[in-house]
Design an enzyme around this catalytic site. Structure first.
Site, PDB file in Angstrom:
ATOM      1  N   GLY A   1       0.856  -1.199   0.000  1.00 51.20           N
ATOM      2  CA  GLY A   1       0.000   0.000   0.000  1.00 51.20           C
ATOM      3  C   GLY A   1       0.886   1.240   0.000  1.00 51.20           C
ATOM      4  N   ALA A   2       1.828   1.273  -0.988  1.00 49.83           N
ATOM      5  CA  ALA A   2       2.936   2.233  -0.924  1.00 49.83           C
ATOM      6  C   ALA A   2       2.733   3.501  -1.737  1.00 49.83           C
ATOM      7  CB  ALA A   2       4.205   1.541  -1.421  1.00 49.83           C
ATOM      8  N   SER A   3       1.563   3.690  -2.346  1.00 52.05           N
ATOM      9  CA  SER A   3       1.485   4.778  -3.328  1.00 52.05           C
ATOM     10  C   SER A   3       0.854   6.058  -2.814  1.00 52.05           C
ATOM     11  CB  SER A   3       0.718   4.300  -4.568  1.00 52.05           C
ATOM     12  OG  SER A   3      -0.642   4.086  -4.265  1.00 52.05           O
TER      13      SER A   3
ATOM     14  N   ASP B   1      -3.104  -6.398  -7.194  1.00 48.13           N
ATOM     15  CA  ASP B   1      -3.929  -6.562  -5.996  1.00 48.13           C
ATOM     16  C   ASP B   1      -3.139  -7.258  -4.883  1.00 48.13           C
ATOM     17  OD1 ASP B   1      -5.810  -7.039  -4.107  1.00 48.13           O
ATOM     18  OD2 ASP B   1      -7.214  -8.093  -5.427  1.00 48.13           O
TER      19      ASP B   1
ATOM     20  N   GLY C   1      -0.739   8.371   0.990  1.00 50.10           N
ATOM     21  CA  GLY C   1      -0.986   8.471   2.428  1.00 50.10           C
ATOM     22  C   GLY C   1       0.162   7.958   3.289  1.00 50.10           C
TER      23      GLY C   1
ATOM     24  N   TYR D   1     -15.951   5.153  14.374  1.00 50.87           N
ATOM     25  CA  TYR D   1     -14.654   4.533  14.104  1.00 50.87           C
ATOM     26  C   TYR D   1     -14.342   3.406  15.084  1.00 50.87           C
ATOM     27  CZ  TYR D   1     -10.253   4.035  11.781  1.00 50.87           C
ATOM     28  OH  TYR D   1      -9.223   3.502  11.039  1.00 50.87           O
TER      29      TYR D   1
ATOM     30  N   THR E   1      -6.983  11.779   3.831  1.00 50.43           N
ATOM     31  CA  THR E   1      -6.470  10.899   2.770  1.00 50.43           C
ATOM     32  C   THR E   1      -7.702  10.452   1.982  1.00 50.43           C
ATOM     33  OG1 THR E   1      -6.699   8.855   4.045  1.00 50.43           O
ATOM     34  CG2 THR E   1      -4.574   9.974   4.208  1.00 50.43           C
TER      35      THR E   1
HETATM   36  P1  NAD Z   1      -4.647   5.818   1.393  1.00 56.72           P
HETATM   37  O1  NAD Z   1      -5.932   5.619   0.699  1.00 56.72           O
HETATM   38  O2  NAD Z   1      -3.957   7.122   1.303  1.00 56.72           O
HETATM   39  O3  NAD Z   1      -3.597   4.696   0.935  1.00 56.72           O
HETATM   40  C1  NAD Z   1      -3.949   3.341   0.805  1.00 56.72           C
HETATM   41  C2  NAD Z   1      -2.951   2.620  -0.074  1.00 56.72           C
HETATM   42  O4  NAD Z   1      -3.390   1.264  -0.258  1.00 56.72           O
HETATM   43  C3  NAD Z   1      -2.830   3.217  -1.478  1.00 56.72           C
HETATM   44  O5  NAD Z   1      -1.475   3.190  -1.860  1.00 56.72           O
HETATM   45  C4  NAD Z   1      -3.631   2.237  -2.343  1.00 56.72           C
HETATM   46  O6  NAD Z   1      -3.211   2.197  -3.687  1.00 56.72           O
HETATM   47  C5  NAD Z   1      -3.298   0.936  -1.637  1.00 56.72           C
HETATM   48  N1  NAD Z   1      -4.242  -0.140  -1.928  1.00 56.72           N
HETATM   49  C6  NAD Z   1      -5.587  -0.168  -1.735  1.00 56.72           C
HETATM   50  N2  NAD Z   1      -6.088  -1.361  -2.122  1.00 56.72           N
HETATM   51  C7  NAD Z   1      -5.030  -2.097  -2.564  1.00 56.72           C
HETATM   52  C8  NAD Z   1      -4.895  -3.416  -3.082  1.00 56.72           C
HETATM   53  N3  NAD Z   1      -5.935  -4.226  -3.209  1.00 56.72           N
HETATM   54  N4  NAD Z   1      -3.647  -3.826  -3.449  1.00 56.72           N
HETATM   55  C9  NAD Z   1      -2.553  -3.020  -3.319  1.00 56.72           C
HETATM   56  N5  NAD Z   1      -2.631  -1.773  -2.818  1.00 56.72           N
HETATM   57  C10 NAD Z   1      -3.852  -1.319  -2.449  1.00 56.72           C
HETATM   58  O7  NAD Z   1      -4.924   5.414   2.910  1.00 56.72           O
HETATM   59  P2  NAD Z   1      -4.267   5.837   4.300  1.00 56.72           P
HETATM   60  O8  NAD Z   1      -5.163   6.806   4.959  1.00 56.72           O
HETATM   61  O9  NAD Z   1      -2.814   6.126   4.151  1.00 56.72           O
HETATM   62  O10 NAD Z   1      -4.465   4.467   5.090  1.00 56.72           O
HETATM   63  C11 NAD Z   1      -3.418   3.527   5.314  1.00 56.72           C
HETATM   64  C12 NAD Z   1      -3.644   2.883   6.670  1.00 56.72           C
HETATM   65  O11 NAD Z   1      -3.556   3.900   7.681  1.00 56.72           O
HETATM   66  C13 NAD Z   1      -5.035   2.247   6.814  1.00 56.72           C
HETATM   67  O12 NAD Z   1      -4.909   1.070   7.564  1.00 56.72           O
HETATM   68  C14 NAD Z   1      -5.808   3.291   7.614  1.00 56.72           C
HETATM   69  O13 NAD Z   1      -6.855   2.749   8.347  1.00 56.72           O
HETATM   70  C15 NAD Z   1      -4.692   3.816   8.521  1.00 56.72           C
HETATM   71  N6  NAD Z   1      -4.946   5.139   9.151  1.00 56.72           N
HETATM   72  C16 NAD Z   1      -5.418   6.201   8.442  1.00 56.72           C
HETATM   73  C17 NAD Z   1      -5.677   7.408   9.102  1.00 56.72           C
HETATM   74  C18 NAD Z   1      -6.209   8.608   8.379  1.00 56.72           C
HETATM   75  O14 NAD Z   1      -6.703   9.521   9.045  1.00 56.72           O
HETATM   76  N7  NAD Z   1      -6.113   8.674   7.089  1.00 56.72           N
HETATM   77  C19 NAD Z   1      -5.407   7.530  10.470  1.00 56.72           C
HETATM   78  C20 NAD Z   1      -4.874   6.449  11.152  1.00 56.72           C
HETATM   79  C21 NAD Z   1      -4.649   5.246  10.477  1.00 56.72           C
END
Ligand code: NAD
Length: 392
Positions: free
Chosen positions: A47-49, A110, A51, A233, A271
């Site tokens: 999930g590197a792309s 995926d 956030g 949440y 995000t």
């Molecule tokens: P984001 O949407 O910015 O990033 C998610 C990443 O997952 C993206 O790179 C996306 O391409 C990748 N992804 C999604 N489905 C995929 C798949 N099937 N295969 C490969 N890659 C896939 O999300 P984020 O907010 O950075 O969330 C990341 C984690 O941090 C989550 O577990 C989220 O619950 C947690 N989090 C988020 C927040 C917030 O406020 N945004 C706060 C605390 C924790």
């Protein structure tokens, strides 16, 4: 072509390659301004792309000097469609890494699938031998299983319906919303998508293939937040999935000798995923204003830089009494949360401009897609077809 933002609901369907590159470079510069971290050297980020996952990858590469393999699920440009922001972010990341001679390769597919796990394992075997850190940062709406079953996650409360304020960020109107509780089946499916099952599958696959270093560290991300967000949440369907994640971290530590599994509880940030949760965006706009005023506001890169330097690799993990890493420490400070609670009572359509940082919300939102970044000439013609060096 000229690329402009086109928003639909919580997402922007276009992305700007130059803006995304500036965004990534800004994060790289931020990390490079901080002392180097004696951390991992070979890191897999799932999930590197975007956030938190993208910020983790940047910190690993430029803060620790680590070789990274990133797993993303993004689309390149085609015809008149731009690539996704995650595609451009990854292209920019690999470019920055190449400029400094840091190894970076990406697998686009995926992450839930066995094929992607096998491809990553093959790449680790050929290029790195083993990985000493695995970041699991997926935020996915659905998960397809090998037998074709598809599970979807929902963002609902549990138990009884829940009513509170929410904001329409476009019209800047505060209104009441009632969220219906998720059914038992919806909760189970949300746990299937966002819980720890696939994290464990990855760890099993890496371990069984002999590509997980003996003392590897793995971390996944969660959110807890104040009571006013709990029905949506912490006590909601997503919260049930996160409980499963905590349990998985414990099981990983028990199962693989020497390997440490952690969950880091991060700050609430704009995000693509958080924008979709009812009530939470209003909380975020109130919080942003208060934390910016207090000088303690952080974005993804500030959080991940501090996570690696202070809480994970600065002489041992810093954990709370439940064994969690608390990157939400500044958000949850008493003086911040008492102000949030007081202002939450007062926030309504006539006071939003005064009490909420809606402009800050939109700035973060557009910048996620490469728009509204200073220094970008948005009137200039730009080629949307940008390759990710390791993919082409
Ligand atoms: P984001 O949407 O910015 O990033 C998610 C990443 O997952 C993206 O790179 C996306 O391409 C990748 N992804 C999604 N489905 C995929 C798949 N099937 N295969 C490969 N890659 C896939 O999300 P984020 O907010 O950075 O969330 C990341 C984690 O941090 C989550 O577990 C989220 O619950 C947690 N989090 C988020 C927040 C917030 O406020 N945004 C706060 C605390 C924790």
């Amino acid at each position: 072509m000229l690329i402009e933002p086109k928003t639909r609901g919580f997402i922007c369907t276009t992305a700007h390659p130059v803006g995304c590159e500036i965004n990534v470079r800004r994060q790289v510069s931020y990390v490079k301004e901080h002392p180097k971290v004696a951390g991992p050297k070979k890191v897999l980020v799932i999930g590197a792309s975007a956030g938190y996952g993208l910020a983790s990858r940047i910190e690993a590469a430029f803060g620790c000097g680590a070789a990274t393999i990133g797993v993303i699920f993004d689309k390149p440009a085609s015809g008149k469609r731009t690539a996704t922001a995650g595609w451009y972010n990854t292209a920019a990341f690999e470019k920055c890494a190449a400029e400094e001679g840091i190894y970076a390769k990406t697998v686009n597919g995926d992450a839930f699938s066995r094929e992607v796990k096998d491809e990553v394992i093959g790449l680790i075997k050929t290029d790195l031998g083993q990985v000493d850190m695995v970041v699991y940062s997926l935020a996915a709406p659905r998960r397809a299983m090998a037998d074709g079953t598809v599970y979807s996650s929902v963002l609902k409360t549990t138990g009884a319906p829940y009513t509170n304020k929410t904001i329409d960020l476009k019209s800047r109107q505060v209104e009441e919303v009632t969220i219906e509780p998720a059914s038992d089946e919806e909760i189970a499916h949300t746990v299937k998508v966002m819980g720890g099952e696939d994290w464990m599958d990855w760890m099993d696959a890496l371990h069984d293939a002999g590509v997980l270093a003996e003392k590897a560290v793995t971390v996944a991300y969660s959110y807890i937040g104040p009571e006013l967000t709990h029905p949506m949440y912490y006590d909601g369907s997503i919260g049930a999935a996160k409980q499963h994640l905590y349990e998985t971290a414990r099981r990983i530590t028990e199962k693989f000798d020497g390997v440490q599994g952690y969950v880091s509880v991060n700050k609430a940030l704009v995000t693509q995923s958080s924008a979709a949760i009812p009530i939470v965006p209003l909380y975020i706009t109130v919080l942003y204003r208060i934390m910016k005023k207090a000088g303690t506001h952080e974005g993804c890169i500030e959080q991940m830089e501090r996570l690696f330097r202070e809480k994970l690799f600065g002489g041992g993990p810093v954990l709370d009494e439940r064994g969690l890493i608390r990157m939400d420490d500044l958000e949850m400070k008493e003086e911040i949360q008492s102000q949030v609670a007081a202002e939450w009572e007062q926030v309504e359509s006539s006071t939003v401009e005064e009490l909420c940082d809606i402009d800050g919300y939109w700035e973060d939102f557009y910048q996620m897609f490469g728009f509204r970044l200073p220094g970008v000439d948005y009137a200039a013609d730009v080629d949307p077809d940008v390759p990710i060096p390791s993919i082409g």
